[in-house]
Scaffold this motif. Structure first.
Motif, mmCIF file in Angstrom:
data_model
loop_
_atom_site.group_PDB
_atom_site.id
_atom_site.type_symbol
_atom_site.label_atom_id
_atom_site.label_comp_id
_atom_site.label_asym_id
_atom_site.label_seq_id
_atom_site.Cartn_x
_atom_site.Cartn_y
_atom_site.Cartn_z
ATOM 1 N N ALA A 256 0.812 -1.214 0.000
ATOM 2 C CA ALA A 256 0.000 0.000 0.000
ATOM 3 C C ALA A 256 0.845 1.263 0.000
ATOM 4 O O ALA A 256 0.306 2.376 0.047
ATOM 5 N N GLY A 257 2.177 1.114 -0.038
ATOM 6 C CA GLY A 257 3.062 2.270 -0.109
ATOM 7 C C GLY A 257 3.601 2.753 1.217
ATOM 8 O O GLY A 257 4.252 3.804 1.269
ATOM 9 N N HIS A 258 3.384 2.007 2.288
ATOM 10 C CA HIS A 258 3.882 2.393 3.599
ATOM 11 C C HIS A 258 5.223 1.707 3.881
ATOM 12 O O HIS A 258 5.600 0.749 3.202
ATOM 13 N N LYS A 259 5.924 2.207 4.878
ATOM 14 C CA LYS A 259 7.189 1.620 5.298
ATOM 15 C C LYS A 259 7.112 1.284 6.781
ATOM 16 O O LYS A 259 7.544 2.063 7.636
ATOM 17 N N PRO A 260 6.521 0.134 7.112
ATOM 18 C CA PRO A 260 6.342 -0.215 8.523
ATOM 19 C C PRO A 260 7.670 -0.396 9.246
ATOM 20 O O PRO A 260 8.610 -0.972 8.685
ATOM 21 N N PRO A 261 7.782 0.093 10.473
ATOM 22 C CA PRO A 261 9.016 -0.054 11.257
ATOM 23 C C PRO A 261 9.112 -1.465 11.840
ATOM 24 O O PRO A 261 8.574 -1.756 12.910
ATOM 25 N N VAL A 262 9.820 -2.334 11.145
ATOM 26 C CA VAL A 262 9.823 -3.765 11.468
ATOM 27 C C VAL A 262 10.305 -4.023 12.892
ATOM 28 O O VAL A 262 9.653 -4.742 13.674
ATOM 29 N N ASN A 263 11.430 -3.452 13.260
ATOM 30 C CA ASN A 263 11.987 -3.726 14.587
ATOM 31 C C ASN A 263 11.130 -3.123 15.695
ATOM 32 O O ASN A 263 10.911 -3.751 16.739
ATOM 33 N N ALA A 264 10.650 -1.900 15.488
ATOM 34 C CA ALA A 264 9.802 -1.258 16.497
ATOM 35 C C ALA A 264 8.495 -2.025 16.673
ATOM 36 O O ALA A 264 8.008 -2.194 17.803
ATOM 37 N N VAL A 265 7.926 -2.506 15.575
ATOM 38 C CA VAL A 265 6.696 -3.298 15.658
ATOM 39 C C VAL A 265 6.948 -4.585 16.435
ATOM 40 O O VAL A 265 6.143 -4.985 17.288
ATOM 41 N N THR A 266 8.073 -5.253 16.158
ATOM 42 C CA THR A 266 8.396 -6.494 16.867
ATOM 43 C C THR A 266 8.570 -6.246 18.364
ATOM 44 O O THR A 266 8.067 -7.015 19.200
ATOM 45 N N VAL A 282 -3.592 -13.885 24.911
ATOM 46 C CA VAL A 282 -2.590 -14.438 24.008
ATOM 47 C C VAL A 282 -1.753 -13.320 23.382
ATOM 48 O O VAL A 282 -2.133 -12.144 23.403
ATOM 49 N N SER A 283 -0.627 -13.683 22.784
ATOM 50 C CA SER A 283 0.394 -12.735 22.349
ATOM 51 C C SER A 283 -0.099 -11.729 21.301
ATOM 52 O O SER A 283 -0.925 -12.040 20.447
ATOM 53 N N THR A 284 0.462 -10.526 21.377
ATOM 54 C CA THR A 284 0.146 -9.414 20.472
ATOM 55 C C THR A 284 0.840 -9.601 19.130
ATOM 56 O O THR A 284 1.944 -10.127 19.056
ATOM 57 N N CYS A 285 0.173 -9.141 18.051
ATOM 58 C CA CYS A 285 0.784 -9.174 16.722
ATOM 59 C C CYS A 285 0.277 -7.997 15.901
ATOM 60 O O CYS A 285 -0.708 -7.344 16.250
ATOM 61 N N LEU A 286 0.967 -7.729 14.811
ATOM 62 C CA LEU A 286 0.495 -6.749 13.828
ATOM 63 C C LEU A 286 -0.519 -7.460 12.944
ATOM 64 O O LEU A 286 -0.198 -8.458 12.305
ATOM 65 N N THR A 287 -1.750 -6.942 12.900
ATOM 66 C CA THR A 287 -2.793 -7.640 12.166
ATOM 67 C C THR A 287 -2.689 -7.388 10.670
ATOM 68 O O THR A 287 -2.526 -6.246 10.235
ATOM 69 N N GLY A 288 -2.793 -8.453 9.881
ATOM 70 C CA GLY A 288 -2.763 -8.312 8.441
ATOM 71 C C GLY A 288 -4.094 -7.885 7.850
ATOM 72 O O GLY A 288 -4.172 -6.871 7.155
ATOM 73 N N PRO A 289 -5.190 -8.638 8.110
ATOM 74 C CA PRO A 289 -6.473 -8.316 7.478
ATOM 75 C C PRO A 289 -6.991 -6.915 7.796
ATOM 76 O O PRO A 289 -7.452 -6.206 6.902
ATOM 77 N N VAL A 290 -6.932 -6.500 9.060
ATOM 78 C CA VAL A 290 -7.461 -5.187 9.419
ATOM 79 C C VAL A 290 -6.649 -4.076 8.762
ATOM 80 O O VAL A 290 -7.200 -3.119 8.204
ATOM 81 N N ASN A 291 -5.331 -4.191 8.792
ATOM 82 C CA ASN A 291 -4.498 -3.188 8.130
ATOM 83 C C ASN A 291 -4.719 -3.193 6.621
ATOM 84 O O ASN A 291 -4.613 -2.144 5.967
ATOM 85 N N ALA A 292 -5.015 -4.358 6.062
ATOM 86 C CA ALA A 292 -5.314 -4.420 4.631
ATOM 87 C C ALA A 292 -6.596 -3.657 4.315
ATOM 88 O O ALA A 292 -6.678 -2.938 3.309
ATOM 89 N N ILE A 293 -7.599 -3.786 5.162
ATOM 90 C CA ILE A 293 -8.877 -3.111 4.936
ATOM 91 C C ILE A 293 -8.726 -1.603 5.040
ATOM 92 O O ILE A 293 -9.193 -0.845 4.181
ATOM 93 N N ILE A 294 -8.045 -1.124 6.091
ATOM 94 C CA ILE A 294 -7.987 0.325 6.310
ATOM 95 C C ILE A 294 -6.994 1.024 5.385
ATOM 96 O O ILE A 294 -7.012 2.259 5.284
ATOM 97 N N SER A 295 -6.151 0.251 4.715
ATOM 98 C CA SER A 295 -5.208 0.867 3.764
ATOM 99 C C SER A 295 -5.591 0.575 2.315
ATOM 100 O O SER A 295 -4.786 0.785 1.412
ATOM 101 N N SER A 296 -6.818 0.103 2.104
ATOM 102 C CA SER A 296 -7.231 -0.338 0.768
ATOM 103 C C SER A 296 -7.725 0.792 -0.118
ATOM 104 O O SER A 296 -7.826 0.621 -1.337
ATOM 105 N N ALA A 297 -8.068 1.938 0.446
ATOM 106 C CA ALA A 297 -8.631 3.029 -0.360
ATOM 107 C C ALA A 297 -8.329 4.371 0.300
ATOM 108 O O ALA A 297 -8.002 4.434 1.484
ATOM 109 N N GLY A 298 -8.442 5.443 -0.499
ATOM 110 C CA GLY A 298 -8.214 6.788 0.026
ATOM 111 C C GLY A 298 -6.770 7.217 -0.088
ATOM 112 O O GLY A 298 -5.921 6.507 -0.642
#
Length: 411
Positions: A256-266, A282-298
């Motif tokens: 989607a054109g973003h540059k996620p901070p891999v180490n900071a996210v981890t 249970v353990s925290t993670c960066l969600t794929g589907p939700v981020n895909a939805i909110i970055s899909s348009a606009g």
């Protein structure tokens, strides 16, 4: 330390509020409904198998939504990107199986150890190196074996509750087939709406036990550290977060054109897991589907606003977790099973494709079989042994695939 620092932590309130409109609001609502429907159904299914009390489930959901909602809001505002955190779905399923023979305190101890491991990996910048050493076909074969039961439960739900499960499945397939309509109404949301209508028409909603609007009172859990729980859960949980969940989220955001901070996210996943563990979550993670939805348009520079909206909705859901939990528990079991099965259908497909379409196929086959057999050795669950046995088989009989993997890392 190698954490990526945001350009400047300064909230542009006018820009943020100006983005609370149109497609960003719609995407935020759809993304949140996705997170609060099928993934919650998976938690309820796993907790039921583990025999957790209702108060433990409510506490689990409080940690899922409140802790991760706070982290998501901080990251969205700091990095001006759609960085929404929730919880690992494969890890939830692993935990549901582990609770058959481990106490909740032992599982919480594994949460703490997993969180500490991910926090150190994030601070050190070793994440990419560590994940590149594990053959993905073998890891995904373990995931496929764990997810298989949810696919079977979908079939059983159609058999046992055809009046509810069948219309939901038909709606999901129809919306998936008609891409244009599916973009307006995501297939899983459509299945959810049809399922609610089917429940209303069939009169199978059980309102007993529903209470007035109550605020969450989460339980605080003290960990118990056991070698059995550490061996069974820590590595598989870390793998599901880093390889199955975060990797997916990174790819989606980069596309989607973003540059996620891999180490900071981890590191944030590690810290979030440590805090959420206090509530039995249970353990925290960066969600794929939700981020895909909110970055899909606009506009790309306004996507973060949708992430902030999802965070606000998550906080609201978590604070009133008892109400939402009781509503979900009052619905027929076939509704929960169908929703969870449909949500994991594509994930199960991808797990099979990754496992058996290229290298390490024999090791992946053995890994899958050992996982499905679900035989514990030394009180350690099958997913751990499946990865170990699969790696051993591939090392003995598929050495060329390891050579290719090493050669690819050297380039």
């Amino acid at each position: 330390m190698s954490l990526e620092r945001p350009a400047a932590f300064a909230v542009d309130l006018r820009h943020l509020l100006g983005s609370f409109r149109g497609v960003y609001v719609v995407n935020a609502i759809v993304g949140f409904i996705f997170a609060a429907s099928a993934p919650v159904a998976i938690i309820l299914t796993a907790s039921a198998r583990g025999g957790l009390s209702q108060s433990d489930v409510e506490s689990w959901l409080f940690g899922c939504f409140v802790v991760n909602g706070v982290i998501s809001m901080i990251f969205c505002l700091a990095y001006r990107q759609p960085l929404v955190f929730f919880w690992t779905i494969p890890g939830t399923i692993l935990v549901g199986q582990a609770l058959d023979h481990l106490s909740l305190a032992e599982v919480v101890g594994a949460y703490f150890a997993t969180g500490a491991l991910m926090f150190v990996l994030g601070l050190s910048g070793w994440v990419r190196t560590c994940m590149s050493r594990l053959p993905m076909p073998i890891v995904m074969a373990m995931v496929a074996g764990v997810f298989l039961q949810f696919g079977l439960d979908l079939v059983f739900a159609i058999r046992d509750g055809v009046m509810i499960a069948a219309p939901m499945t038909v709606a999901f397939v129809a919306l998936s087939a008609w891409a244009r309509i599916g973009r307006l109404m995501p297939p899983l949301i459509g299945a959810l709406i049809v399922g609610v209508a089917a429940i209303a028409l069939s009169g199978t909603f059980d309102p007993q036990g529903l209470a007035a609007l109550t605020v969450a009172r989460p339980n605080l859990h003290m960990p118990a550290f056991s070698w059995a729980a550490m061996a069974e859960l820590v590595l598989p949980l870390a793998i599901t977060v880093l390889a199955a969940q975060n990797a997916q989220g990174f790819v989606i955001l980069e596309a989607a054109g973003h540059k996620p901070p891999v180490n900071a996210v981890t590191a944030a996943c590690g810290l979030g897991s440590l805090i959420a563990a206090l509530f039995g979550t249970v353990s925290t993670c960066l969600t794929g589907p939700v981020n895909a939805i909110i970055s899909s348009a606009g506009d790309r520079d306004r996507h973060y606003a949708a992430g902030v909206m999802v965070s606000l909705l998550a906080l609201l859901f978590g604070l009133f977790a008892p109400v939402f939990t009781r509503v979900m528990l009052a619905t027929p079991k076939v509704f929960i099973a169908t929703l969870a099965g449909l949500a994991l259908l594509r994930v199960l497909e991808r797990a099979f494709v990754v496992s058996f379409s290229g290298a390490f196929t024999l090791g992946a086959t053995v890994t899958f079989l050992v996982t499905v057999a679900n035989v514990r050795i030394f009180s350690i669950g099958a997913p751990f042994w499946a990865v170990i046995v699969g790696l051993a088989v591939s090392w003995a009989l598929e050495r060329k695939d390891f050579d290719k993997l090493a050669a690819g890392q050297g380039r």
